[in-house]
Write an enzyme that holds these catalytic residues in place. Sequence first.
Site, PDB file in Angstrom:
ATOM      1  CG  ASP A 165      46.150  17.761 -14.551  1.00  0.00           C
ATOM      2  OD1 ASP A 165      46.348  17.065 -13.542  1.00  0.00           O
ATOM      3  OD2 ASP A 165      46.786  17.605 -15.622  1.00  0.00           O
ATOM      4  CG  HIS A 167      67.242 -12.828  -1.132  1.00  0.00           C
ATOM      5  ND1 HIS A 167      68.000 -11.686  -1.278  1.00  0.00           N
ATOM      6  CD2 HIS A 167      68.010 -13.871  -1.529  1.00  0.00           C
ATOM      7  CE1 HIS A 167      69.193 -12.032  -1.750  1.00  0.00           C
ATOM      8  NE2 HIS A 167      69.227 -13.346  -1.914  1.00  0.00           N
ATOM      9  N   GLY A 170      31.881  20.881 -24.615  1.00  0.00           N
ATOM     10  CA  GLY A 170      30.851  21.202 -23.635  1.00  0.00           C
ATOM     11  C   GLY A 170      31.080  22.559 -22.981  1.00  0.00           C
ATOM     12  CD  GLU A 209      58.305  10.430 -17.674  1.00  0.00           C
ATOM     13  OE1 GLU A 209      57.513  10.448 -18.633  1.00  0.00           O
ATOM     14  OE2 GLU A 209      57.963  10.108 -16.524  1.00  0.00           O
ATOM     15  N   GLY A 262      61.351  18.919 -14.872  1.00  0.00           N
ATOM     16  CA  GLY A 262      60.393  18.127 -14.096  1.00  0.00           C
ATOM     17  C   GLY A 262      60.260  16.773 -14.762  1.00  0.00           C
ATOM     18  CD  GLU A 300      41.830  16.907 -28.006  1.00  0.00           C
ATOM     19  OE1 GLU A 300      42.747  16.118 -28.235  1.00  0.00           O
ATOM     20  OE2 GLU A 300      42.000  18.018 -27.472  1.00  0.00           O
TER      21      GLU A 300
HETATM   22  C1  LIG Z   1      53.811  14.127 -21.226  1.00  0.00           C
HETATM   23  C2  LIG Z   1      53.046  13.844 -19.964  1.00  0.00           C
HETATM   24  C3  LIG Z   1      53.345  12.727 -19.218  1.00  0.00           C
HETATM   25  C4  LIG Z   1      52.640  12.471 -18.055  1.00  0.00           C
HETATM   26  N1  LIG Z   1      52.958  11.359 -17.334  1.00  0.00           N
HETATM   27  C5  LIG Z   1      52.287  11.109 -16.190  1.00  0.00           C
HETATM   28  C6  LIG Z   1      52.570   9.948 -15.435  1.00  0.00           C
HETATM   29  O1  LIG Z   1      53.435   9.148 -15.802  1.00  0.00           O
HETATM   30  N2  LIG Z   1      51.863   9.723 -14.310  1.00  0.00           N
HETATM   31  C7  LIG Z   1      50.891  10.593 -13.877  1.00  0.00           C
HETATM   32  O2  LIG Z   1      50.285  10.354 -12.843  1.00  0.00           O
HETATM   33  N3  LIG Z   1      50.604  11.698 -14.582  1.00  0.00           N
HETATM   34  C8  LIG Z   1      51.266  11.973 -15.717  1.00  0.00           C
HETATM   35  N4  LIG Z   1      50.950  13.080 -16.442  1.00  0.00           N
HETATM   36  C9  LIG Z   1      49.888  13.963 -15.937  1.00  0.00           C
HETATM   37  C10 LIG Z   1      48.505  13.404 -16.264  1.00  0.00           C
HETATM   38  O3  LIG Z   1      48.409  13.162 -17.647  1.00  0.00           O
HETATM   39  C11 LIG Z   1      47.438  14.384 -15.813  1.00  0.00           C
HETATM   40  O4  LIG Z   1      47.621  14.677 -14.448  1.00  0.00           O
HETATM   41  C12 LIG Z   1      46.068  13.797 -16.009  1.00  0.00           C
HETATM   42  O5  LIG Z   1      45.820  13.487 -17.360  1.00  0.00           O
HETATM   43  C13 LIG Z   1      45.006  14.780 -15.509  1.00  0.00           C
HETATM   44  O6  LIG Z   1      43.750  14.205 -15.660  1.00  0.00           O
HETATM   45  P1  LIG Z   1      42.440  15.080 -15.824  1.00  0.00           P
HETATM   46  O7  LIG Z   1      41.324  14.090 -15.886  1.00  0.00           O
HETATM   47  O8  LIG Z   1      42.396  16.129 -14.798  1.00  0.00           O
HETATM   48  O9  LIG Z   1      42.578  15.845 -17.205  1.00  0.00           O
HETATM   49  P2  LIG Z   1      43.003  15.409 -18.675  1.00  0.00           P
HETATM   50  O10 LIG Z   1      43.660  14.097 -18.732  1.00  0.00           O
HETATM   51  O11 LIG Z   1      43.701  16.597 -19.217  1.00  0.00           O
HETATM   52  O12 LIG Z   1      41.604  15.247 -19.411  1.00  0.00           O
HETATM   53  C14 LIG Z   1      40.751  16.301 -19.637  1.00  0.00           C
HETATM   54  C15 LIG Z   1      39.830  15.936 -20.777  1.00  0.00           C
HETATM   55  O13 LIG Z   1      38.819  16.916 -20.883  1.00  0.00           O
HETATM   56  C16 LIG Z   1      38.546  17.171 -22.238  1.00  0.00           C
HETATM   57  N5  LIG Z   1      37.960  18.510 -22.321  1.00  0.00           N
HETATM   58  C17 LIG Z   1      38.514  19.686 -21.940  1.00  0.00           C
HETATM   59  N6  LIG Z   1      37.647  20.694 -22.132  1.00  0.00           N
HETATM   60  C18 LIG Z   1      36.535  20.137 -22.658  1.00  0.00           C
HETATM   61  C19 LIG Z   1      35.292  20.694 -23.080  1.00  0.00           C
HETATM   62  N7  LIG Z   1      35.024  21.980 -22.951  1.00  0.00           N
HETATM   63  N8  LIG Z   1      34.381  19.835 -23.586  1.00  0.00           N
HETATM   64  C20 LIG Z   1      34.633  18.505 -23.699  1.00  0.00           C
HETATM   65  N9  LIG Z   1      35.790  17.960 -23.307  1.00  0.00           N
HETATM   66  C21 LIG Z   1      36.715  18.755 -22.786  1.00  0.00           C
HETATM   67  C22 LIG Z   1      39.914  17.078 -22.892  1.00  0.00           C
HETATM   68  O14 LIG Z   1      39.789  16.830 -24.282  1.00  0.00           O
HETATM   69  C23 LIG Z   1      40.513  15.910 -22.132  1.00  0.00           C
HETATM   70  O15 LIG Z   1      40.225  14.684 -22.780  1.00  0.00           O
HETATM   71  C24 LIG Z   1      51.621  13.352 -17.624  1.00  0.00           C
HETATM   72  C25 LIG Z   1      51.302  14.485 -18.380  1.00  0.00           C
HETATM   73  C26 LIG Z   1      52.003  14.708 -19.540  1.00  0.00           C
HETATM   74  C27 LIG Z   1      51.623  15.920 -20.343  1.00  0.00           C
END
Ligand SMILES: Cc1cc2nc3c(=O)[nH]c(=O)nc-3n(C[C@H](O)[C@H](O)[C@H](O)COP(=O)(O)OP(=O)(O)OC[C@H]3O[C@@H](n4cnc5c(N)ncnc54)[C@H](O)[C@@H]3O)c2cc1C
EC number: 1.8.1.4
Length: 458
Positions: free
Chosen positions: A304, A437, A113, A181, A176, A35
Amino acid sequence: MSKYDIIVLGSGPGGYVTAIRASQLGFKTAVVEKESLGGVCLNWGCIPTKALLKSAQVFEYLKHAENYGLKVSGAEHDFDAIVKRSRGVAEGMSNGVKFLMKKNKIDVIEGYGTLKAGKKIEVEGTEYSADHIIIATGARSRELPSLPQDGKKVIGYRQAMTLEKQPKKMIVVGSGAIGVEFAYFYNSIGTEVTIVEYLDKIVPVEDDEVSKQLERSFKKSGIKIKTSAEVTSVDTSGTGVKATVKTKKGEEILEADIVLSAVGIKSNIENIGLEDVGIAVDRDKILVNDFYQTNIPGYYAIGDITPGQALAHVASAEGILCVEKIAGQHVEALDYGNIPGCTYCSPEIASVGLTEQQAKDKGLDIKVGKFPFSASGKASAGGNKEGFVKVIFDAKYGEWLGCHMIGAGVTDMIAEAVLGRKLETTGHEVLKAVHPHPTMSEAVMEAVADAYDEVIHL
Ligand SMILES: Cc1cc2nc3c(=O)[nH]c(=O)nc-3n(C[C@H](O)[C@H](O)[C@H](O)COP(=O)(O)OP(=O)(O)OC[C@H]3O[C@@H](n4cnc5c(N)ncnc54)[C@H](O)[C@@H]3O)c2cc1C
């Protein structure tokens, strides 16, 4: 076939940060993304939600301008423009990652992928190989069987930040960080919001006093809250949604235009080839050791999709550690007990370490200190007197066990506690570190002083 030292699958804050660190360490690196660069965090999570919340905060200020001696008449909000701004901010951040990939000479392979045995990834018909493959495919909104998301009336977080029309009434299931939010955002722009939380308090992972303070603040601002309550079914056949909610008092039907399901996340572990490679998974998470190696040599997982707090800064820290270990650096395992958690509704919440109850449950002898923002000069001047800082120390050794804050701007203050705990500081050292302060951060020093019966401004 293109050959890399490291290929990262997914470009969220786990994946893209990992790729940059890998490149800095001299590895020929590629990242695969289906994406937008930046993953959930930049496109659908941390950043666009904070943009929405900023609009809500500015609107709140305008509505209460008279508190600051200002006259603003006819303050109105434009829902479309708020959503558009949020999307623009997200797009800008994603473009920033594109620039960083180029700057760090990281190849971006666009497409879906799939992992293959022999340390390979197939992306839309082309195979790429690497010495090390790091899986960072992240997560999506979790669906409950009682609350199937149709994307229109029962929605997840993605739809919640791109609705075409502002709902008049909304039920938020789950309290949560994501749930509260959105509850705050929609309530502040005039949507009637009801939160339904399964556990007996909102923001259930937080210290009890923080949960109580948020409940008070939310109720004051008109948000309805039902705790120890469960949505058992939804009926979407009419114009709106009818949600059956089971509480201790019995069952009731709540009506709304939209139900937002904010009950957690589901890892993206399906259809990425884990089974073909033989990578072990346990309860929705890829199993890894302290340095993010899976059971199959050459394959790693971070973010995640692994156990540990599902937060952007955790995903990034894991990825950096993972590649530094691959590079042969001497690295320490991440301390998951010292990860800050922040929630950006108003008042904000920030915390790290043990809650008071957790410390008591561990049988620790503790000293607790608390300083309310009502006694802070900066908070009074800013008109933000709600909330407090609470600190917990081990009574015998002075170890800083936990820090919990609720109030304006506290998400920018929690790093002090994280750093203090990392450096194994004691309460007396925090007390003797002079704080500027007037600042909100003085409340940390005063809360520590309170724990040691030396508080000045109470
Ligand atoms: C509404 C919301 C608010 C949030 N606010 C916060 C915050 O304020 N602070 C904070 O610390 N965390 C926040 N989070 C959590 C945070 O977004 C996630 O913890 C973080 O994005 C996880 O990172 P990641 O790299 O593990 O995965 P992701 O950010 O989920 O990225 C994974 C990527 O892998 C790609 N992908 C998946 N499968 C494939 C495939 N087979 N081939 C190619 N690409 C693929 C996806 O398209 C995506 O771009 C929030 C989450 C949400 C939903």
